[in-house]
Write a protein that holds these residues in place. Sequence first.
Motif, PDB file in Angstrom:
ATOM      1  N   GLY A  27      31.356 -36.275  -4.653  1.00  0.00           N
ATOM      2  CA  GLY A  27      32.229 -35.987  -3.509  1.00  0.00           C
ATOM      3  C   GLY A  27      32.440 -34.500  -3.306  1.00  0.00           C
ATOM      4  O   GLY A  27      32.404 -34.002  -2.174  1.00  0.00           O
ATOM      5  N   VAL A  28      32.641 -33.789  -4.399  1.00  0.00           N
ATOM      6  CA  VAL A  28      32.804 -32.328  -4.305  1.00  0.00           C
ATOM      7  C   VAL A  28      31.524 -31.685  -3.779  1.00  0.00           C
ATOM      8  O   VAL A  28      31.567 -30.785  -2.933  1.00  0.00           O
ATOM      9  N   ALA A  29      30.365 -32.170  -4.243  1.00  0.00           N
ATOM     10  CA  ALA A  29      29.087 -31.634  -3.746  1.00  0.00           C
ATOM     11  C   ALA A  29      28.954 -31.870  -2.243  1.00  0.00           C
ATOM     12  O   ALA A  29      28.483 -30.992  -1.509  1.00  0.00           O
ATOM     13  N   PHE A  30      29.401 -33.038  -1.775  1.00  0.00           N
ATOM     14  CA  PHE A  30      29.379 -33.321  -0.335  1.00  0.00           C
ATOM     15  C   PHE A  30      30.248 -32.325   0.415  1.00  0.00           C
ATOM     16  O   PHE A  30      29.860 -31.838   1.487  1.00  0.00           O
ATOM     17  N   LEU A  31      31.425 -32.039  -0.109  1.00  0.00           N
ATOM     18  CA  LEU A  31      32.314 -31.078   0.560  1.00  0.00           C
ATOM     19  C   LEU A  31      31.672 -29.697   0.611  1.00  0.00           C
ATOM     20  O   LEU A  31      31.738 -29.018   1.638  1.00  0.00           O
TER      21      LEU A  31
ATOM     22  N   GLY B  10      33.796 -45.969 -17.041  1.00  0.00           N
ATOM     23  CA  GLY B  10      35.165 -45.451 -17.138  1.00  0.00           C
ATOM     24  C   GLY B  10      35.332 -44.078 -16.517  1.00  0.00           C
ATOM     25  O   GLY B  10      34.849 -43.803 -15.421  1.00  0.00           O
ATOM     26  N   ILE B  11      36.028 -43.217 -17.263  1.00  0.00           N
ATOM     27  CA  ILE B  11      36.324 -41.866 -16.778  1.00  0.00           C
ATOM     28  C   ILE B  11      35.043 -41.098 -16.477  1.00  0.00           C
ATOM     29  O   ILE B  11      34.965 -40.359 -15.494  1.00  0.00           O
ATOM     30  N   ALA B  12      34.019 -41.265 -17.300  1.00  0.00           N
ATOM     31  CA  ALA B  12      32.759 -40.550 -17.066  1.00  0.00           C
ATOM     32  C   ALA B  12      32.146 -40.958 -15.724  1.00  0.00           C
ATOM     33  O   ALA B  12      31.677 -40.102 -14.962  1.00  0.00           O
ATOM     34  N   GLY B  13      32.166 -42.242 -15.405  1.00  0.00           N
ATOM     35  CA  GLY B  13      31.626 -42.715 -14.130  1.00  0.00           C
ATOM     36  C   GLY B  13      32.438 -42.216 -12.957  1.00  0.00           C
ATOM     37  O   GLY B  13      31.887 -41.797 -11.930  1.00  0.00           O
ATOM     38  N   GLU B  14      33.765 -42.284 -13.098  1.00  0.00           N
ATOM     39  CA  GLU B  14      34.634 -41.796 -12.022  1.00  0.00           C
ATOM     40  C   GLU B  14      34.443 -40.294 -11.815  1.00  0.00           C
ATOM     41  O   GLU B  14      34.432 -39.814 -10.683  1.00  0.00           O
ATOM     42  N   THR B  15      34.275 -39.575 -12.893  1.00  0.00           N
ATOM     43  CA  THR B  15      34.072 -38.127 -12.794  1.00  0.00           C
ATOM     44  C   THR B  15      32.747 -37.819 -12.100  1.00  0.00           C
ATOM     45  O   THR B  15      32.668 -36.894 -11.273  1.00  0.00           O
TER      46      THR B  15
ATOM     47  N   PHE C 244      35.032 -40.482  -2.171  1.00  0.00           N
ATOM     48  CA  PHE C 244      34.500 -40.341  -3.531  1.00  0.00           C
ATOM     49  C   PHE C 244      35.475 -39.575  -4.420  1.00  0.00           C
ATOM     50  O   PHE C 244      35.669 -39.929  -5.579  1.00  0.00           O
ATOM     51  N   VAL C 245      36.085 -38.525  -3.882  1.00  0.00           N
ATOM     52  CA  VAL C 245      37.000 -37.705  -4.666  1.00  0.00           C
ATOM     53  C   VAL C 245      38.309 -38.450  -4.953  1.00  0.00           C
ATOM     54  O   VAL C 245      38.814 -38.420  -6.079  1.00  0.00           O
ATOM     55  N   LEU C 246      38.838 -39.123  -3.944  1.00  0.00           N
ATOM     56  CA  LEU C 246      40.157 -39.759  -4.083  1.00  0.00           C
ATOM     57  C   LEU C 246      40.125 -41.161  -4.663  1.00  0.00           C
ATOM     58  O   LEU C 246      41.110 -41.597  -5.272  1.00  0.00           O
TER      59      LEU C 246
END
Length: 153
Positions: free
Chosen positions: A57-61, A46-51, A29-31
Amino acid sequence: MKGTQAAAIAARVAVAAVFVVNVQCALSFVLQPAAFAGSFELAGAGIAGETAVRGLGVAFLMWNATYPAVIASPRRFRALYVVVLVQQAIGLVGESMIRLGLPAGHADLAASIDRFVAFDAAGLVLMAGTFAALLVADRRAARCATADIRSET
């Protein structure tokens, strides 16, 4: 001691298996957020969706920060093992509630949530089972040790 060692190894393997899959998902998710944005109906954002996908992904980590200590020593970090189980249960209940509240017409999103629910349910059963086995093995070992001490006196 064989039973307690086997139970600890089983607990380590169970928690490590869930940890590896969680971290793999998180790093994906992060990469590569664009590859997963569509399953969250964010492909056109776009960028909002990717963010948003990167944030997940960060929450998973963050969620998995507790796992390495349990993997290293499930007996020593038994309280943390309970935290891992509670985190897993919260994820499962939360995802299930989100899925139940999802209106019709969101097949990709529903399928994505269904995968999380299935994985978290399986992970919870696996880790809770090995936690229970660890508790049983430790209690048996303690009873045997007590019986040995009594028979010596």
